[in-house]
Design a protein around this motif. Sequence first.
Motif, PDB file in Angstrom:
ATOM      1  N   HIS A  88       0.822  -1.220   0.000  1.00 23.25           N
ATOM      2  CA  HIS A  88       0.000   0.000   0.000  1.00 23.25           C
ATOM      3  C   HIS A  88       0.853   1.265   0.000  1.00 23.25           C
ATOM      4  CE1 HIS A  88      -3.320   2.724   0.900  1.00 23.25           C
ATOM      5  NE2 HIS A  88      -2.504   3.290   1.752  1.00 23.25           N
ATOM      6  N   ALA A 121       1.286   4.911  -2.341  1.00 21.50           N
ATOM      7  CA  ALA A 121       0.737   6.021  -1.545  1.00 21.50           C
ATOM      8  C   ALA A 121       1.759   7.143  -1.411  1.00 21.50           C
ATOM      9  CB  ALA A 121       0.321   5.527  -0.161  1.00 21.50           C
ATOM     10  N   ARG A 157       1.843   9.074  -4.544  1.00 20.80           N
ATOM     11  CA  ARG A 157       0.650   9.924  -4.646  1.00 20.80           C
ATOM     12  C   ARG A 157       0.829  11.191  -3.808  1.00 20.80           C
ATOM     13  NH1 ARG A 157      -2.130   4.865  -4.239  1.00 20.80           N
ATOM     14  NH2 ARG A 157      -2.557   5.167  -2.020  1.00 20.80           N
ATOM     15  N   LEU A 158       1.322  11.026  -2.605  1.00 23.10           N
ATOM     16  CA  LEU A 158       1.444  12.164  -1.693  1.00 23.10           C
ATOM     17  C   LEU A 158       2.549  13.121  -2.133  1.00 23.10           C
ATOM     18  CD1 LEU A 158       0.949  10.174   1.622  1.00 23.10           C
ATOM     19  CD2 LEU A 158      -0.626  11.853   0.679  1.00 23.10           C
ATOM     20  N   HIS A 173      -4.343  13.123  -5.394  1.00 26.15           N
ATOM     21  CA  HIS A 173      -5.286  12.830  -4.305  1.00 26.15           C
ATOM     22  C   HIS A 173      -6.142  11.614  -4.636  1.00 26.15           C
ATOM     23  CE1 HIS A 173      -7.592  13.738  -0.724  1.00 26.15           C
ATOM     24  NE2 HIS A 173      -8.696  13.516  -1.420  1.00 26.15           N
ATOM     25  N   ASN A 207     -10.927   8.284  -0.586  1.00 28.12           N
ATOM     26  CA  ASN A 207     -11.171   7.034   0.135  1.00 28.12           C
ATOM     27  C   ASN A 207     -12.663   6.945   0.463  1.00 28.12           C
ATOM     28  OD1 ASN A 207     -11.365   4.894   1.886  1.00 28.12           O
ATOM     29  ND2 ASN A 207      -9.611   5.479   3.142  1.00 28.12           N
ATOM     30  N   PHE A 210       0.612  12.849   5.343  1.00 32.19           N
ATOM     31  CA  PHE A 210      -0.536  12.001   5.034  1.00 32.19           C
ATOM     32  C   PHE A 210      -1.829  12.780   5.208  1.00 32.19           C
ATOM     33  CE2 PHE A 210       2.672   8.802   5.704  1.00 32.19           C
ATOM     34  CZ  PHE A 210       2.306   7.771   4.851  1.00 32.19           C
ATOM     35  N   ASP A 215      -7.585  10.812   3.929  1.00 30.01           N
ATOM     36  CA  ASP A 215      -7.957   9.640   3.128  1.00 30.01           C
ATOM     37  C   ASP A 215      -6.899   8.548   3.247  1.00 30.01           C
ATOM     38  OD1 ASP A 215     -10.431  10.359   1.220  1.00 30.01           O
ATOM     39  OD2 ASP A 215      -9.210  12.142   1.512  1.00 30.01           O
ATOM     40  N   GLU A 216      -5.627   8.939   3.135  1.00 36.51           N
ATOM     41  CA  GLU A 216      -4.541   7.964   3.235  1.00 36.51           C
ATOM     42  C   GLU A 216      -4.405   7.445   4.669  1.00 36.51           C
ATOM     43  OE1 GLU A 216      -3.118   6.703   0.746  1.00 36.51           O
ATOM     44  OE2 GLU A 216      -3.089   8.161  -0.900  1.00 36.51           O
ATOM     45  N   TYR A 273      -6.854   4.640   5.186  1.00 37.03           N
ATOM     46  CA  TYR A 273      -6.448   3.374   4.574  1.00 37.03           C
ATOM     47  C   TYR A 273      -5.445   2.639   5.466  1.00 37.03           C
ATOM     48  CZ  TYR A 273      -8.678   3.809  -0.018  1.00 37.03           C
ATOM     49  OH  TYR A 273      -9.592   3.863  -1.044  1.00 37.03           O
TER      50      TYR A 273
END
Length: 650
Positions: free
Chosen positions: A328, A332, A335-336, A341, A344, A376, A379-380, A383
Amino acid sequence: MLILLNLRQRNIVTLLLERRQFVSVNELSTIHHVSKRSIRYDLEKIEYYVEKKGAKLLHERLQGVRLVVSNDDFKPKYEESNYNKHLSPTERKDAILKYLFEKGQPISSNKFAQLLFVTRRTIVEDLKEVEKWLIHRNLALDYVQNKGFVINGPEQVYRQSYVEVASQQHGLNDLPKKLTVLSDHEFELINNSVTEKLNSLNHRIINSAKNGLVFHIAITIHRVKNGNEINMPIQELESLKKNPEFMVAKQIKEDIEMRFELAIPEAEIGYITLHLLGAKMLSPDPSNQSLENASFSRHVKNFIQEVSFQIGVDLTKDNDLYQGLLVHLRPAIHRLKYNLHLVNPLKNEISNQYPDVVEVVNNSLHILEEAFEINFNTDEQAYIALHIGSSIERQVDLDDYKIKVLLVCGSGMGTSQLLKTRLERYFHEIEIEDTYPLYDITESYLQEKKIDWVISTIPTKQFSVPTIKVGPFLPKEDRDKISSLMNIQREKVTSDVSVGPVLGEILTPELVSWDIEASDWMDAIKLAVNLLIKEKKVTQEYLDAIMQLFDKHGPYMVIDKGIAMPHAKPSDGVNSLGISFIKLKNPIAFGHSASDPISIVICLASTNAKIHLNALRQLTKLLKSESNLEDIIKSDKSTFLKLIDKVSSL
């Protein structure tokens, strides 16, 4: 009566038509970001609407709803002029954003009023909410004289926000089918290109990530055709070229250029690469042993260890958690780093199911944020909390929760043995404590032996615990009776484990000591554990286990500056849930360079991986800031006990 469906209800009908199978209320709630109650209200209106059109909405309690149509050509016709009259303010805001992003050109307030069938004054108020939404994302809602309103801002942010609006309205899985920036045929061309290239290069990503990439490319084509190109710093682009995903992105870009007869700038390859880097793989290979991966692995293990210390549960041996976080976190982090974005859809549900875990994760994420220079978002965070919560669930074996039963038989030992055998065969949770004559049973005996049920083959009086009359051969009707009660018991056990007692129920006055003198760290730990031993919460074995852990791992129990929380496994001599709290008169070094000296020692003894989390969350609230900690250290026991009472009500 005329039934009009709003936008969400229309989307539900479309989804049910496409699926042609049962869809759960929970899934519909997740897709549309509303409560299950709202979805049930929607379904009531939909049911009436489709019946008028010759279709039927089937309901199954466990499976959800399914739309059954008489022929494959069933297509509900909506009255656009009527449906838009029933949009809520939030739905109008979303509709305006979608119009603005898809049009890419100024739209007047009068045009919006016509499209949404409301007054211009209402649109003016809606546009204020639209502007707030855009400002929060570093975009601007500009007014072009005599033309209308248009969204302006950095191209990368524009596209990201466009995706956010679309995915919130439709969900990533259905995204390519719902948008009007290109024709269905053009979307099919993009989908075929992406699918073929990913398969030929053996770069398989999960379906939602692939749909997101298809939509990203559709926006790219739409924006490039209208002269809106994206830029990427040369240094950043050169850095991305080192990744194998860049070659995949390059081949996709070249294939798209050929199919659409369109020149796409090289910078677009960089952003396709970022999407691939931020996508979860279907078959990830975590076995790469490069120095970079070894460093990555170490940070993930440190994070798991920190969470373990914070919650008092050892998750470090859960390989499923470790591998899951590896898979994961890699995308992630990309993305960050590049502000891709990811919405979630389970965020609210995760926060409701695991509030204590979310808080612990947020307190521990600094390890990853500092290591990878990222922050973070919620949404992250959710997760990751889901991964941790799942690991904790795996630690809790509900089979350990036995239902202690006392048997009462009036026909001798043979009958009681037959009944005992059949009960144990059909119900694994049942633990037969004893077989007793009816006249010997007392309430004090039931309490002393912690009996949950009395099962009897003869009529009995009612006791304080459930009493069930059965036949010695345990026929089906008796088994059904026990099963029903068993289901209630399972729900109770799950609820008790999930919620857990409040802090004040566990950290009682006799388990709190103030201004205690200790000669060294070993003495401090002994003093904290002895409080639990005295109250028969743990045995001497628990102290021995903590000392062995210290010898093996060092000061593992130091969780923050000035605070140590020694703990061991439930199997190491824990009798019942307990927390002790010692405030040392003179701080003591535990051998932890960053957090010494220690002023507070909290000994946690838990019977399973979850039951203490609620109380621990409340204790964390008391100690989470340095100012709170200093105030507690300067206070006295009675003041601290009042604080416990106060936080226990939160």
